[in-house]
Design an enzyme around this catalytic site. Structure first.
Site, mmCIF file in Angstrom:
data_model
loop_
_atom_site.group_PDB
_atom_site.id
_atom_site.type_symbol
_atom_site.label_atom_id
_atom_site.label_comp_id
_atom_site.label_asym_id
_atom_site.label_seq_id
_atom_site.Cartn_x
_atom_site.Cartn_y
_atom_site.Cartn_z
ATOM 1 N N ASP A 35 0.837 -1.185 -0.042
ATOM 2 C CA ASP A 35 0.060 0.048 -0.136
ATOM 3 C C ASP A 35 0.780 1.326 -0.105
ATOM 4 O OD1 ASP A 35 -3.235 0.473 1.147
ATOM 5 O OD2 ASP A 35 -1.792 2.217 1.017
ATOM 6 N N ASN A 92 -12.908 -3.256 2.478
ATOM 7 C CA ASN A 92 -13.965 -2.231 2.550
ATOM 8 C C ASN A 92 -14.908 -2.090 1.448
ATOM 9 O OD1 ASN A 92 -12.811 -1.203 5.084
ATOM 10 N ND2 ASN A 92 -11.318 -0.078 3.785
ATOM 11 N N HIS A 105 -10.293 -5.283 -3.360
ATOM 12 C CA HIS A 105 -8.978 -5.593 -2.799
ATOM 13 C C HIS A 105 -9.145 -5.937 -1.143
ATOM 14 C CE1 HIS A 105 -9.808 -1.154 -2.440
ATOM 15 N NE2 HIS A 105 -9.305 -1.306 -1.369
HETATM 16 P P1 AMP Z 1 -9.743 1.496 0.304
HETATM 17 O O1 AMP Z 1 -9.844 2.804 0.911
HETATM 18 O O2 AMP Z 1 -10.092 0.400 1.098
HETATM 19 O O3 AMP Z 1 -10.503 1.397 -1.005
HETATM 20 O O4 AMP Z 1 -8.151 1.084 0.127
HETATM 21 C C1 AMP Z 1 -7.510 1.858 -0.852
HETATM 22 C C2 AMP Z 1 -6.134 1.651 -0.413
HETATM 23 O O5 AMP Z 1 -5.077 1.874 -1.994
HETATM 24 C C3 AMP Z 1 -5.542 2.721 0.362
HETATM 25 O O6 AMP Z 1 -4.951 2.204 1.408
HETATM 26 C C4 AMP Z 1 -4.433 3.631 -0.411
HETATM 27 O O7 AMP Z 1 -3.619 4.011 0.404
HETATM 28 C C5 AMP Z 1 -4.144 2.504 -1.544
HETATM 29 N N1 AMP Z 1 -3.589 3.100 -2.652
HETATM 30 C C6 AMP Z 1 -4.042 4.321 -3.659
HETATM 31 N N2 AMP Z 1 -3.471 4.141 -4.478
HETATM 32 C C7 AMP Z 1 -2.304 3.396 -4.520
HETATM 33 C C8 AMP Z 1 -1.111 3.235 -5.281
HETATM 34 N N3 AMP Z 1 -0.960 3.662 -6.490
HETATM 35 N N4 AMP Z 1 -0.392 2.063 -4.921
HETATM 36 C C9 AMP Z 1 -0.537 1.552 -3.737
HETATM 37 N N5 AMP Z 1 -1.497 1.519 -3.005
HETATM 38 C C10 AMP Z 1 -2.485 2.776 -3.396
#
Ligand code: AMP
Ligand code: ZN
Length: 119
Positions: A35, A92, A105
């Site tokens: 992440d 989520n 995810h």
């Molecule tokens: P959610 O809020 O449960 O949808 O989780 C999305 C996650 O994706 C968050 O924890 C972000 O920090 C992560 N995220 C967003 N953009 C990227 C990226 N380019 N590479 C890796 N993680 C990411």
């Protein structure tokens, strides 16, 4: 929305290699990567290669992918020594739950103590 790949989806683009990420695992069904905004010493995202918006789109047909994804998650947790102390594996679904990227995810988080219920 479901489908094999959505060209405007951030995680589809990470899975295809178009957008770089620190990959932890990748195979024909599942990709895992760090992440970008880690909220724990270990914070890895596990995604299906197939585009599914969230766990709300899952059907029994996704059983092979889900089996793989959870086995990969368990293996990563074991390899990183998280299995004994415990870790969190969470997905989520929708805005109220905090979903910000609309590609299914799971967060694999470990290396610290977590509270329950989450905020
Ligand atoms: P959610 O809020 O449960 O949808 O989780 C999305 C996650 O994706 C968050 O924890 C972000 O920090 C992560 N995220 C967003 N953009 C990227 C990226 N380019 N590479 C890796 N993680 C990411
Ligand atoms: Zn996607």
């Amino acid at each position: 929305m479901t489908g094999v790949i959505q060209p405007d989806c951030l995680f589809c683009r990470i899975a295809s290699g178009e957008i770089p990420a620190k990959l932890v695992h990748d195979d024909d069904l599942v990709v895992a990567f760090n992440d970008i905004n880690a909220r724990a010493p270990t914070h890895i995202l596990l995604i299906p290669r197939e585009h599914l918006t969230s766990a709300a789109d899952l059907t029994e047909d996704h059983a092979p992918m889900l089996g793989r994804l959870f086995a990969v998650a368990a293996g990563i947790a074991r390899d990183r020594g998280l299995a004994d102390q415990g870790y969190r594996l969470v997905s989520n679904v929708g805005r109220a739950a905090g979903q910000s990227v609309d590609h299914l995810h799971w967060h694999l988080m470990g290396g610290r103590t977590f509270t329950w219920p989450p905020g």
